[in-house]
Design an enzyme around this catalytic site. Structure first.
Site, short mmCIF file in Angstrom:
data_model
loop_
_atom_site.label_atom_id
_atom_site.label_comp_id
_atom_site.label_asym_id
_atom_site.label_seq_id
_atom_site.Cartn_x
_atom_site.Cartn_y
_atom_site.Cartn_z
N ASP A 76 -2.91 2.57 -6.12
CA ASP A 76 -1.96 2.69 -5.09
C ASP A 76 -1.76 1.26 -4.17
OD1 ASP A 76 -4.46 3.15 -4.30
OD2 ASP A 76 -3.70 4.56 -2.61
N GLU A 77 -2.47 0.33 -4.51
CA GLU A 77 -2.30 -0.82 -3.48
C GLU A 77 -2.55 -2.08 -4.49
OE1 GLU A 77 -5.50 -1.57 -0.42
OE2 GLU A 77 -6.65 -0.06 -1.62
N ASP A 91 1.00 -1.24 0.09
CA ASP A 91 -0.15 -0.09 -0.03
C ASP A 91 0.83 1.10 0.09
OD1 ASP A 91 -2.13 1.72 -0.08
OD2 ASP A 91 -2.68 1.25 2.27
#
Length: 373
Positions: free
Chosen positions: A108-109, A14
């Site tokens: 983003d993860e 993350d």
């Protein structure tokens, strides 16, 4: 569901305050300052906040007006999604150096299954550390990670040592970790459900574990079974590369409330064009059109219509949205409109991983308990 499932090594990576961190990286003048991506204007909503802004209580999905009151020195910047997407691709390229089993959840993860990895490294913890270091060296951003036996625990763990840290929950630590966990930190338990659990005396994983499957089914419906197994460390959900998209949408919040359907149709045309552009870019089409209406009192209404054929053309999307708009009288003035396409033609497709599993049963990998986790 078997309690003797094969043990896997899952990493959840993350990025730390991704959008805001990209802006601070690209503009050194913003480093160390409270920053919000999005949220400008009367009705703006924040997409991301830097850690400096979070200290004041500023967070994503918060209105810009409230954020500015909490942090008078807050700096607002416009989102640059193309830039974020470019950075995200560089990060994913690093993931693929270690495994092809990568399941992106957003820009983003992502989840990574490194049980069997390209580096031949038996330690998922060391792999996560190496990936995070490479992201920093090659991209310039920090990331946090959670490492454990399934996606649920890995995701919860990734939030423990943020920013720029990681946490490993080893197989023998799973039960103890879940039993002491605050129910609010269980991924999938929202504010409303957490409040309901509190009212029933469920505050921790151990409290949840004491409830029978029948009790959880009766009080929490379909989610009851999920809670029953997850608190016991059981989640039979593979990391899915090339996860199939189920819907595609666009929406707009207006600077002033709209009361006339004529003005709304003009706005819907722009939204429909954006949905069509995204559909064509993704090379998909859908059958079900849903109109989202948020009124000035913040109540939400959706209206849907399923067509007998797949569509991606702007003109058909807008005509269907207009039909839905006039389906019934509006209850109030409108602050937001959105259009989504679901029932996509991708849903009938199978991923390469699913095809592979249909040909041969996934081999047991419980032997990894002998490895360093």
């Amino acid at each position: 569901m078997s309690f003797n499932l094969p043990i896997r090594k899952i990493i959840h990576v993350d990025m730390d305050a991704f959008y805001a961190s990209v802006e601070q990286m690209d503009n050194p003048n913003l480093k160390g300052k409270p920053l919000a991506v999005g949220g400008g204007g009367k009705r703006g909503v924040i997409s991301a906040a830097s850690y400096e802004a979070r200290k004041f209580g500023v967070k994503s999905a918060m209105s810009g007006n409230l954020a500015a009151k909490l942090c008078p020195d807050l700096i607002f910047v416009r989102p640059r999604f193309e830039r974020y997407s470019d950075i995200s691709k560089k990060i994913r390229a690093i993931f693929y150096d270690y495994t092809d089993l990568v399941e992106p959840l957003s820009l983003d993860e992502a989840y990574l299954d490194v049980t069997e990895n390209k580096k031949g490294n038996p330690s998922a913890s060391l792999i996560a550390k190496e990936i995070r270091q490479r992201i920093f060296n090659e991209v310039g951003l920090t990331a946090s990670a959670g490492i454990s036996i399934n996606k649920f625990i890995a995701k919860v763990a990734s939030d423990y040592n943020k920013p720029n840290g990681q946490k490993t929950v080893k197989p023998e630590e799973v039960i103890g970790f879940l039993e002491q966990l605050d129910i609010r930190k269980f991924y999938g338990v929202g504010k409303v459900t957490a409040e309901k659990m509190y009212q029933k005396g469920i505050f921790t994983g151990l409290d949840l574990k004491h409830k029978s499957l029948e009790y959880l089914d009766a009080n929490f419906g379909k989610s009851g079974r999920y809670y029953y197994y997850i608190v016991r460390g059981i989640q039979n959900s593979d990391v899915k590369p090339n996860r199939i998209r189920k819907s595609l949408a666009a929406e707009r919040t207006f600077s002033e409330n709209l009361s006339s359907e004529i003005f709304m149709i003009d706005k819907l045309k722009h939204i429909a064009h954006e949905v069509s552009r995204r559909l064509k870019k993704s090379k998909v089409a859908g059958k079900t059109v849903t109109l989202k209406i948020k009124y000035s009192d913040f109540t939400l209404q959706t209206r849907s219509k399923t067509l007998p054929y797949f569509i991606s053309d702007t003109s058909i999307i807008i005509e269907t949205a207009k039909d839905l708009l006039y389906q019934e009288k509006l209850k109030n003035s409108v602050r937001l409109l959105g259009i989504s396409l679901s029932n996509l033609n991708t849903e009938t497709q199978k991923t390469r991983a699913e095809l592979s599993r249909s040909k041969t049963e996934r081999k047991s990998i419980s032997v990894q308990l002998k490895f360093e986790f």
